[in-house]
Design a protein around this motif. Structure first.
Motif, PDB file in Angstrom:
ATOM      1  N   SER A  82      95.100 101.074 -28.551  1.00 23.76           N
ATOM      2  CA  SER A  82      94.426 100.855 -29.826  1.00 23.76           C
ATOM      3  C   SER A  82      93.187 101.732 -29.898  1.00 23.76           C
ATOM      4  O   SER A  82      92.225 101.526 -29.148  1.00 23.76           O
ATOM      5  CB  SER A  82      94.036  99.381 -29.962  1.00 23.76           C
ATOM      6  N   ALA A  83      93.202 102.669 -30.830  1.00 18.96           N
ATOM      7  CA  ALA A  83      92.060 103.559 -31.001  1.00 18.96           C
ATOM      8  C   ALA A  83      90.827 102.782 -31.468  1.00 18.96           C
ATOM      9  O   ALA A  83      89.697 103.136 -31.123  1.00 18.96           O
ATOM     10  CB  ALA A  83      92.391 104.661 -31.988  1.00 18.96           C
ATOM     11  N   ALA A  84      91.044 101.735 -32.237  1.00 17.57           N
ATOM     12  CA  ALA A  84      89.916 100.937 -32.735  1.00 17.57           C
ATOM     13  C   ALA A  84      89.184 100.245 -31.576  1.00 17.57           C
ATOM     14  O   ALA A  84      87.948 100.216 -31.546  1.00 17.57           O
ATOM     15  CB  ALA A  84      90.402  99.911 -33.748  1.00 17.57           C
ATOM     16  N   TRP A  85      89.934  99.675 -30.639  1.00 17.46           N
ATOM     17  CA  TRP A  85      89.311  99.012 -29.496  1.00 17.46           C
ATOM     18  C   TRP A  85      88.594 100.035 -28.598  1.00 17.46           C
ATOM     19  O   TRP A  85      87.514  99.760 -28.095  1.00 17.46           O
ATOM     20  CB  TRP A  85      90.351  98.256 -28.680  1.00 17.46           C
TER      21      TRP A  85
ATOM     22  N   ALA B   5      87.324 102.942 -29.549  1.00 19.46           N
ATOM     23  CA  ALA B   5      86.119 103.365 -30.266  1.00 19.46           C
ATOM     24  C   ALA B   5      85.056 102.269 -30.233  1.00 19.46           C
ATOM     25  O   ALA B   5      83.859 102.556 -30.080  1.00 19.46           O
ATOM     26  CB  ALA B   5      86.467 103.724 -31.705  1.00 19.46           C
ATOM     27  N   GLY B   6      85.477 101.022 -30.347  1.00 17.58           N
ATOM     28  CA  GLY B   6      84.530  99.909 -30.260  1.00 17.58           C
ATOM     29  C   GLY B   6      83.860  99.835 -28.902  1.00 17.58           C
ATOM     30  O   GLY B   6      82.655  99.603 -28.797  1.00 17.58           O
TER      31      GLY B   6
ATOM     32  N   GLY C 296      91.312  98.403 -24.958  1.00 16.72           N
ATOM     33  CA  GLY C 296      91.877  99.318 -25.959  1.00 16.72           C
ATOM     34  C   GLY C 296      92.875 100.282 -25.364  1.00 16.72           C
ATOM     35  O   GLY C 296      93.887 100.606 -25.996  1.00 16.72           O
TER      36      GLY C 296
END
Length: 127
Positions: free
Chosen positions: A34-37, A39-40, A29
């Motif tokens: 990528s904030a989503a990666w 956070a994941g 991420g």
């Protein structure tokens, strides 16, 4: 093998493997911005802590300190996990282990040989 082989357990290795996956996802991420990666990956890290804690409480992780030689193997469940380990934060968070001198004074061990019950040892405060 050392008497202090903490972490050489099913709980330790499973938690480490899940945390490694979480770090790889978070690192990907960061590279992908990528904030989503990210956070994941952090969420997977939290899951690794919870899985390790659950495995520890079910006996697949060992408490701190030396253990008898017959419990040194990684595939041996810890029989004392249900009562809690004396100096274990995970057991204390779950409400297990020694709780203090007042609580220990109220609890008594079962009588051995038909005699009077013997009170448990008072807890030693951790500083």
């Amino acid at each position: 093998m050392s008497q202090y082989d903490e972490g050489h357990t099913v709980a330790g290795w499973t938690g480490c493997a899940i945390a490694t996956v979480g770090a790889a996802v978070a690192g990907t991420g960061i590279c992908l911005v990528s904030a989503a990666w990210i956070a994941g990956g952090l969420a997977i890290g939290v899951v690794s802590v919870l899985v390790t804690w659950a495995l520890h409480l079910t006996g697949w992780g060992k408490g701190p300190g030396p253990r008898p030689r017959d419990q040194w193997g990684m595939r041996v469940r810890d029989a004392s996990a249900w009562g809690g380990h004396a100096q274990c934060w995970g057991c204390r968070l779950a409400g297990r282990g020694r709780r203090g001198p007042a609580a220990a004074a109220r609890e008594v061990a079962p009588a051995v040989g038909g005699g009077e019950p013997v009170p448990e040892q008072p807890a030693v405060p951790v500083r």
